[in-house]
Design a protein around this motif. Structure first.
Motif, PDB file in Angstrom:
ATOM      1  N   LEU A   6       0.852  -1.186   0.000  1.00  0.00           N
ATOM      2  CA  LEU A   6       0.000   0.000   0.000  1.00  0.00           C
ATOM      3  C   LEU A   6       0.885   1.232   0.000  1.00  0.00           C
ATOM      4  O   LEU A   6       1.710   1.420   0.902  1.00  0.00           O
ATOM      5  N   ARG A   7       0.712   2.051  -1.026  1.00  0.00           N
ATOM      6  CA  ARG A   7       1.502   3.286  -1.134  1.00  0.00           C
ATOM      7  C   ARG A   7       0.826   4.390  -0.336  1.00  0.00           C
ATOM      8  O   ARG A   7      -0.378   4.595  -0.432  1.00  0.00           O
ATOM      9  N   ILE A   8       1.643   5.096   0.416  1.00  0.00           N
ATOM     10  CA  ILE A   8       1.130   6.178   1.253  1.00  0.00           C
ATOM     11  C   ILE A   8       1.858   7.461   0.876  1.00  0.00           C
ATOM     12  O   ILE A   8       3.077   7.549   0.974  1.00  0.00           O
ATOM     13  N   ALA A   9       1.094   8.432   0.427  1.00  0.00           N
ATOM     14  CA  ALA A   9       1.639   9.733   0.045  1.00  0.00           C
ATOM     15  C   ALA A   9       1.831  10.580   1.297  1.00  0.00           C
ATOM     16  O   ALA A   9       0.903  10.737   2.097  1.00  0.00           O
ATOM     17  N   VAL A  10       3.030  11.113   1.454  1.00  0.00           N
ATOM     18  CA  VAL A  10       3.322  12.034   2.549  1.00  0.00           C
ATOM     19  C   VAL A  10       3.572  13.387   1.889  1.00  0.00           C
ATOM     20  O   VAL A  10       4.613  13.614   1.270  1.00  0.00           O
ATOM     21  N   TYR A 109      -2.916   6.498  -4.338  1.00  0.00           N
ATOM     22  CA  TYR A 109      -2.325   6.127  -3.056  1.00  0.00           C
ATOM     23  C   TYR A 109      -3.418   5.618  -2.120  1.00  0.00           C
ATOM     24  O   TYR A 109      -4.554   6.107  -2.151  1.00  0.00           O
ATOM     25  N   ALA A 110      -3.061   4.641  -1.287  1.00  0.00           N
ATOM     26  CA  ALA A 110      -4.025   4.091  -0.334  1.00  0.00           C
ATOM     27  C   ALA A 110      -4.427   5.147   0.696  1.00  0.00           C
ATOM     28  O   ALA A 110      -5.580   5.201   1.116  1.00  0.00           O
ATOM     29  N   TRP A 111      -3.450   5.958   1.115  1.00  0.00           N
ATOM     30  CA  TRP A 111      -3.701   7.060   2.043  1.00  0.00           C
ATOM     31  C   TRP A 111      -2.878   8.263   1.617  1.00  0.00           C
ATOM     32  O   TRP A 111      -1.801   8.122   1.046  1.00  0.00           O
ATOM     33  N   THR A 112      -3.404   9.428   1.946  1.00  0.00           N
ATOM     34  CA  THR A 112      -2.685  10.677   1.719  1.00  0.00           C
ATOM     35  C   THR A 112      -2.558  11.374   3.069  1.00  0.00           C
ATOM     36  O   THR A 112      -3.569  11.672   3.717  1.00  0.00           O
TER      37      THR A 112
END
Length: 178
Positions: A6-10, A109-112
């Motif tokens: 799961l890719r998470i954008a920071v 992305y799964a989460w931002t």
């Protein structure tokens, strides 16, 4: 069969703690993070990018993210995305190259996570301009995410507080099947 990463954008404006947070999250979850390529670009070229550099910078960022995804475990923390490159194009040149806009629209992305600009602004050589720019970019980021209907979590406070906020989000999301 292994679970997909799961890719998470920071995301966040300059001097808001993105890199520190992404690195700490990767350590906590024993996985990888993708550092912001722009920092390497500025160090290597000893200058800030020109408008014509923006799309290649975003492509390099995404390529490094794609390469790291195959080696990451469970999560991949991405210290910025093409969306931020596009926002800085708007900030400095008043427009976004069509190629960059297409790349930026792939926000998959799964989460931002958005780092609030609530710590003292610190100059960092060529890469950081001012508190005023930091606040403006933060506003642009939040407005863009909201206009596109991209859910995000605003992270505030020091590193430990931010880590706890992210842990709660990830735990709830994984349990819900994100």
């Amino acid at each position: 069969m292994t679970e997909p990463v799961l890719r998470i954008a920071v995301l966040g404006a300059e001097s808001s703690g993105k890199s520190t947070l992404a690195e700490a999250l990767a350590a906590r979850y024993r996985t990888l993070w993708v550092p912001e390529y722009l920092r390497e670009f500025v160090d290597t070229h000893a200058r800030v990018p020109f408008e014509s550099d923006q799309y290649p910078i975003a492509c390099t960022q995404r390529a490094r993210e794609d390469a790291a995804a195959s080696r990451a475990t469970r999560f991949l923390f991405c210290d910025t995305t093409p969306l931020m490159t596009a926002l800085y194009s708007r900030q400095y040149w008043g427009r976004v190259d069509p190629q960059l806009a297409r790349l930026d629209s792939r926000h998959d992305y799964a989460w931002t996570l958005v780092t609030a600009p609530d710590s003292p602004w610190e100059p960092d050589g060529l890469q950081r301009e001012s508190e005023e720019v930091r606040q403006n970019v933060h506003r642009m980021l939040v407005q863009t995410l909201e206009a596109r209907g991209i859910a995000y979590v605003l992270l505030e406070g020091g590193l430990e507080r931010r880590l706890r906020q992210v842990e709660a989000v990830l735990e709830a999301g994984v349990q819900a099947g994100s």
